[in-house]
Design a protein around this motif. Sequence first.
Motif, PDB file in Angstrom:
ATOM      1  N   MET A   1       0.834  -1.193   0.000  1.00 28.95           N
ATOM      2  CA  MET A   1       0.000   0.000   0.000  1.00 28.95           C
ATOM      3  C   MET A   1       0.877   1.254   0.000  1.00 28.95           C
ATOM      4  SD  MET A   1      -2.936   1.114   2.732  1.00 28.95           S
ATOM      5  CE  MET A   1      -3.839   2.634   2.531  1.00 28.95           C
ATOM      6  N   ILE A   2       0.573   2.226  -0.847  1.00 31.34           N
ATOM      7  CA  ILE A   2       1.344   3.462  -0.930  1.00 31.34           C
ATOM      8  C   ILE A   2       1.025   4.342   0.272  1.00 31.34           C
ATOM      9  CG2 ILE A   2       1.797   5.543  -2.274  1.00 31.34           C
ATOM     10  CD1 ILE A   2       1.072   4.014  -4.758  1.00 31.34           C
ATOM     11  N   GLN A   3       2.058   4.731   1.014  1.00 34.50           N
ATOM     12  CA  GLN A   3       1.880   5.630   2.131  1.00 34.50           C
ATOM     13  C   GLN A   3       1.926   7.075   1.643  1.00 34.50           C
ATOM     14  OE1 GLN A   3       4.856   4.615   5.004  1.00 34.50           O
ATOM     15  NE2 GLN A   3       3.758   2.816   5.705  1.00 34.50           N
ATOM     16  N   LYS A   4       1.228   7.962   2.328  1.00 34.67           N
ATOM     17  CA  LYS A   4       1.156   9.361   1.937  1.00 34.67           C
ATOM     18  C   LYS A   4       1.687  10.234   3.066  1.00 34.67           C
ATOM     19  CE  LYS A   4      -1.141   8.081  -1.741  1.00 34.67           C
ATOM     20  NZ  LYS A   4      -0.575   8.097  -3.078  1.00 34.67           N
ATOM     21  N   LYS A   5       2.268  11.322   2.694  1.00 40.19           N
ATOM     22  CA  LYS A   5       2.801  12.261   3.670  1.00 40.19           C
ATOM     23  C   LYS A   5       2.322  13.659   3.340  1.00 40.19           C
ATOM     24  CE  LYS A   5       7.187  13.855   5.651  1.00 40.19           C
ATOM     25  NZ  LYS A   5       8.661  13.734   5.603  1.00 40.19           N
ATOM     26  N   TYR A   6       1.848  14.380   4.346  1.00 40.34           N
ATOM     27  CA  TYR A   6       1.346  15.729   4.122  1.00 40.34           C
ATOM     28  C   TYR A   6       2.322  16.757   4.688  1.00 40.34           C
ATOM     29  CZ  TYR A   6      -3.084  13.641   2.846  1.00 40.34           C
ATOM     30  OH  TYR A   6      -4.050  12.917   2.223  1.00 40.34           O
ATOM     31  N   GLU A   7       2.607  17.795   3.897  1.00 45.27           N
ATOM     32  CA  GLU A   7       3.497  18.864   4.301  1.00 45.27           C
ATOM     33  C   GLU A   7       2.912  20.195   3.821  1.00 45.27           C
ATOM     34  OE1 GLU A   7       7.811  17.731   3.604  1.00 45.27           O
ATOM     35  OE2 GLU A   7       6.782  16.433   2.200  1.00 45.27           O
ATOM     36  N   ASN A   8       3.555  21.295   4.194  1.00 38.81           N
ATOM     37  CA  ASN A   8       3.118  22.573   3.634  1.00 38.81           C
ATOM     38  C   ASN A   8       3.866  22.857   2.339  1.00 38.81           C
ATOM     39  OD1 ASN A   8       5.617  23.889   4.257  1.00 38.81           O
ATOM     40  ND2 ASN A   8       4.904  24.137   6.366  1.00 38.81           N
ATOM     41  N   VAL A   9       3.496  23.944   1.654  1.00 39.29           N
ATOM     42  CA  VAL A   9       4.062  24.242   0.342  1.00 39.29           C
ATOM     43  C   VAL A   9       5.572  24.436   0.420  1.00 39.29           C
ATOM     44  CG1 VAL A   9       4.040  25.847  -1.596  1.00 39.29           C
ATOM     45  CG2 VAL A   9       1.909  25.240  -0.452  1.00 39.29           C
ATOM     46  N   ALA A  10       6.022  25.158   1.426  1.00 44.61           N
ATOM     47  CA  ALA A  10       7.452  25.408   1.563  1.00 44.61           C
ATOM     48  C   ALA A  10       8.225  24.112   1.731  1.00 44.61           C
ATOM     49  CB  ALA A  10       7.712  26.339   2.747  1.00 44.61           C
ATOM     50  N   GLN A  11       7.672  23.172   2.489  1.00 45.75           N
ATOM     51  CA  GLN A  11       8.361  21.896   2.703  1.00 45.75           C
ATOM     52  C   GLN A  11       8.409  21.059   1.438  1.00 45.75           C
ATOM     53  OE1 GLN A  11       6.026  20.495   6.031  1.00 45.75           O
ATOM     54  NE2 GLN A  11       7.667  20.965   7.488  1.00 45.75           N
ATOM     55  N   SER A  12       7.462  21.264   0.536  1.00 48.32           N
ATOM     56  CA  SER A  12       7.443  20.466  -0.690  1.00 48.32           C
ATOM     57  C   SER A  12       8.642  20.750  -1.579  1.00 48.32           C
ATOM     58  CB  SER A  12       6.153  20.724  -1.470  1.00 48.32           C
ATOM     59  OG  SER A  12       6.185  21.984  -2.109  1.00 48.32           O
ATOM     60  N   ILE A  13       9.273  21.923  -1.425  1.00 47.53           N
ATOM     61  CA  ILE A  13      10.443  22.265  -2.237  1.00 47.53           C
ATOM     62  C   ILE A  13      11.690  22.463  -1.388  1.00 47.53           C
ATOM     63  CG2 ILE A  13       9.013  23.360  -3.995  1.00 47.53           C
ATOM     64  CD1 ILE A  13      10.067  26.075  -2.868  1.00 47.53           C
ATOM     65  N   ALA A  14      11.607  22.155  -0.100  1.00 50.37           N
ATOM     66  CA  ALA A  14      12.696  22.459   0.833  1.00 50.37           C
ATOM     67  C   ALA A  14      13.985  21.723   0.502  1.00 50.37           C
ATOM     68  CB  ALA A  14      12.267  22.140   2.259  1.00 50.37           C
ATOM     69  N   ASP A  15      13.898  20.602  -0.230  1.00 53.14           N
ATOM     70  CA  ASP A  15      15.106  19.841  -0.536  1.00 53.14           C
ATOM     71  C   ASP A  15      15.784  20.295  -1.826  1.00 53.14           C
ATOM     72  OD1 ASP A  15      13.163  18.973  -2.276  1.00 53.14           O
ATOM     73  OD2 ASP A  15      13.440  16.835  -1.892  1.00 53.14           O
ATOM     74  N   MET A  16      15.284  21.349  -2.454  1.00 55.51           N
ATOM     75  CA  MET A  16      15.911  21.844  -3.675  1.00 55.51           C
ATOM     76  C   MET A  16      17.279  22.438  -3.366  1.00 55.51           C
ATOM     77  SD  MET A  16      12.905  23.489  -6.056  1.00 55.51           S
ATOM     78  CE  MET A  16      14.086  23.668  -7.397  1.00 55.51           C
ATOM     79  N   GLN A  17      18.288  21.996  -4.099  1.00 54.26           N
ATOM     80  CA  GLN A  17      19.665  22.418  -3.875  1.00 54.26           C
ATOM     81  C   GLN A  17      20.099  23.441  -4.921  1.00 54.26           C
ATOM     82  OE1 GLN A  17      21.585  21.223  -1.200  1.00 54.26           O
ATOM     83  NE2 GLN A  17      19.627  20.305  -0.585  1.00 54.26           N
ATOM     84  N   ASP A  18      21.060  24.267  -4.549  1.00 55.38           N
ATOM     85  CA  ASP A  18      21.653  25.193  -5.511  1.00 55.38           C
ATOM     86  C   ASP A  18      22.179  24.412  -6.706  1.00 55.38           C
ATOM     87  OD1 ASP A  18      21.128  27.135  -3.666  1.00 55.38           O
ATOM     88  OD2 ASP A  18      23.216  27.478  -3.090  1.00 55.38           O
ATOM     89  N   GLY A  19      22.010  24.975  -7.901  1.00 55.42           N
ATOM     90  CA  GLY A  19      22.509  24.336  -9.108  1.00 55.42           C
ATOM     91  C   GLY A  19      21.551  23.359  -9.758  1.00 55.42           C
ATOM     92  N   ALA A  20      20.335  23.240  -9.230  1.00 50.29           N
ATOM     93  CA  ALA A  20      19.361  22.300  -9.787  1.00 50.29           C
ATOM     94  C   ALA A  20      18.834  22.780 -11.132  1.00 50.29           C
ATOM     95  CB  ALA A  20      18.197  22.106  -8.815  1.00 50.29           C
ATOM     96  N   THR A  21      18.381  21.831 -11.936  1.00 54.87           N
ATOM     97  CA  THR A  21      17.690  22.136 -13.182  1.00 54.87           C
ATOM     98  C   THR A  21      16.192  22.019 -12.940  1.00 54.87           C
ATOM     99  OG1 THR A  21      19.493  21.365 -14.596  1.00 54.87           O
ATOM    100  CG2 THR A  21      17.312  21.454 -15.587  1.00 54.87           C
ATOM    101  N   LEU A  22      15.466  23.098 -13.243  1.00 59.76           N
ATOM    102  CA  LEU A  22      14.031  23.180 -12.951  1.00 59.76           C
ATOM    103  C   LEU A  22      13.237  23.389 -14.226  1.00 59.76           C
ATOM    104  CD1 LEU A  22      11.566  23.581 -11.036  1.00 59.76           C
ATOM    105  CD2 LEU A  22      12.225  26.002 -10.922  1.00 59.76           C
ATOM    106  N   LEU A  23      12.259  22.526 -14.471  1.00 64.04           N
ATOM    107  CA  LEU A  23      11.317  22.682 -15.580  1.00 64.04           C
ATOM    108  C   LEU A  23      10.066  23.367 -15.037  1.00 64.04           C
ATOM    109  CD1 LEU A  23      11.513  19.051 -17.084  1.00 64.04           C
ATOM    110  CD2 LEU A  23      13.124  20.946 -17.356  1.00 64.04           C
TER     111      LEU A  23
END
Length: 229
Positions: A1-23
């Motif tokens: 069964m797929i588990q789900k995790k709820y976060e706020n909007v800021a947390q959804s991108i919090a792991d983005m690192q400098d130098g990333a490629t973003l579409l």
Amino acid sequence: MIQKKYENVAQSIADMQDGATLLVGGFGGSGLPLNLIAALTELGTKDLTVVSNNIGAVSDGVASLISNNQVKKIICSFPVGPHADDLVERLQKGTIELEIVPQGTLAERIRAGGAGIPAFYTPTAVQTELGEGKETRNFNGRDYLLEHAIVGDYAFVRAHRADRWGNLVYRKTQRNFNPVMATAAKITIAEVDEIVEIGQIDPETIVTPSVYVHRLVQLESEGKVLVNE
């Protein structure tokens, strides 16, 4: 069964690192993931390579990332517009790099990336400045340029509705660059108007299957992000 995790909007991108490629999906202001872009502006991640159809349609779109000195390279088809002054200034100073790609070629480079195709040949831009320095081959008496696929570390997309697994339905012109970009990133984050239960979306209306979507932001209920783990 797929588990789900709820976060706020800021947390959804919090792991983005400098130098990333973003579409970044959207066509002009249609289907533009404005809330995700705003959160990224607050986060301040730098040295981004941003792939988008255009940058100047709205001041709080990709143009805001450029104004905030977060972008080192922009790959797009239409860099001009009412909010492109900051891009021009940075180009003149040499603090940002611009790669202009014909619109059809841009869409196909992203689609190829999502399909696992590393490169393809196209006649578009042959014998133009956009084709300078690119490998050329002749097929059946016609010249073609070799174009390389585009893939991203992250994709920001905008859709109308999703179920809890992340199957996406688009509304009208939201269905532009969003579907192809959703397939071509390691992590795809979608902002949607509504998240419904499994089975509440007609399968025939699903454009982006959940296998491509990793995180959801429900705009009508700020503070929830759905993540497949």
